[in-house]
Design a protein around this motif. Structure first.
Motif, PDB file in Angstrom:
ATOM      1  N   LEU A   8       0.806  -1.208  -0.117  1.00 55.44           N
ATOM      2  CA  LEU A   8      -0.027   0.016   0.030  1.00 55.44           C
ATOM      3  C   LEU A   8       0.747   1.194  -0.043  1.00 55.44           C
ATOM      4  N   VAL A   9       0.623   2.175  -0.824  1.00 58.75           N
ATOM      5  CA  VAL A   9       1.280   3.413  -1.093  1.00 58.75           C
ATOM      6  C   VAL A   9       0.368   4.520  -0.982  1.00 58.75           C
ATOM      7  N   GLN A  10       0.747   5.830  -0.821  1.00 62.66           N
ATOM      8  CA  GLN A  10      -0.231   7.078  -1.302  1.00 62.66           C
ATOM      9  C   GLN A  10       0.186   7.521  -2.593  1.00 62.66           C
ATOM     10  N   ALA A  11      -0.684   8.003  -3.330  1.00 66.84           N
ATOM     11  CA  ALA A  11      -0.631   8.442  -4.508  1.00 66.84           C
ATOM     12  C   ALA A  11       0.667   9.396  -4.646  1.00 66.84           C
TER      13      ALA A  11
ATOM     14  N   ARG B  55      -0.082   6.567  -9.077  1.00 63.32           N
ATOM     15  CA  ARG B  55      -1.495   7.024  -9.203  1.00 63.32           C
ATOM     16  C   ARG B  55      -2.411   6.033  -8.677  1.00 63.32           C
ATOM     17  N   PRO B  56      -3.698   6.407  -8.358  1.00 61.69           N
ATOM     18  CA  PRO B  56      -4.680   5.513  -7.992  1.00 61.69           C
ATOM     19  C   PRO B  56      -5.136   4.391  -9.031  1.00 61.69           C
TER      20      PRO B  56
ATOM     21  N   THR C  45      -1.522  -1.342  -4.049  1.00 59.30           N
ATOM     22  CA  THR C  45      -2.735  -0.461  -3.776  1.00 59.30           C
ATOM     23  C   THR C  45      -2.256   0.685  -3.641  1.00 59.30           C
ATOM     24  N   VAL C  46      -2.959   1.862  -4.365  1.00 61.93           N
ATOM     25  CA  VAL C  46      -2.507   3.380  -4.312  1.00 61.93           C
ATOM     26  C   VAL C  46      -3.583   4.022  -3.556  1.00 61.93           C
ATOM     27  N   SER C  47      -3.437   4.729  -2.397  1.00 63.94           N
ATOM     28  CA  SER C  47      -4.520   5.405  -1.845  1.00 63.94           C
ATOM     29  C   SER C  47      -4.360   6.902  -2.463  1.00 63.94           C
ATOM     30  N   SER C  48      -5.541   7.548  -2.600  1.00 67.45           N
ATOM     31  CA  SER C  48      -5.420   8.915  -3.208  1.00 67.45           C
ATOM     32  C   SER C  48      -5.772   9.778  -1.802  1.00 67.45           C
TER      33      SER C  48
ATOM     34  N   SER D  92       6.062   8.001  -8.630  1.00 72.21           N
ATOM     35  CA  SER D  92       4.644   8.920  -9.116  1.00 72.21           C
ATOM     36  C   SER D  92       3.477   7.835  -9.154  1.00 72.21           C
TER      37      SER D  92
ATOM     38  N   GLY E 101       3.751   8.416  -4.399  1.00 73.90           N
ATOM     39  CA  GLY E 101       4.672   7.344  -3.712  1.00 73.90           C
ATOM     40  C   GLY E 101       5.306   6.514  -4.789  1.00 73.90           C
TER      41      GLY E 101
END
Length: 119
Positions: A11-14, A87-88, A116-119, A85, A16
């Motif tokens: 899991l990573v943030q947008a 993206r969701p 998984t990319v969180s926005s 970089s 990232g």
């Protein structure tokens, strides 16, 4: 027999980054190229990037050009996918694959790793 084992998903943030790895074992000397594909829920599996095993020539899907980098370490029989970089819409199960000839279909597949990319 060929085995491909992916790792590095999570899991990573947008915005990232993540680096995926795919370790190959078995008849790796027969590889022409290795690649990464991905499949999001409700969508078909799509090509992400690939690299030839000897010359190191690369190819990318337009959607990831400039953000993702594929590389390989022949000594370790491992291919990597550096994803920056994020993206969701990059969220998917990522699969590693290998093929034995330039015009061949990808024959060997890993079990996949979730990104998984969180926005």
């Amino acid at each position: 027999q060929v085995q491909l084992v992916e790792s590095g998903g999570g899991l990573v943030q947008a915005g990232g980054s993540l680096r995926l790895s795919c370790a190959a074992s078995g008849r790796t000397f027969s590889f022409y190229a290795m690649g990464w594909f991905r499949q999001a829920p409700g969508k078909e599996r799509e090509f992400v990037a690939d690299i030839t095993w000897t010359g190191g020539s690369t190819d990318y899907a337009d959607s990831v050009k400039g953000r993702f980098t594929i590389s390989r370490d022949n000594a370790k029989s491992t291919v990597y996918l550096q994803m920056n970089s994020l993206r969701p819409e990059d969220a998917a199960v990522y699969y590693c694959a290998a093929k034995g000839a330039i015009l061949a279909r990808y024959k060997y597949w890993g079990q996949g790793t979730q990104v998984t990319v969180s926005s």
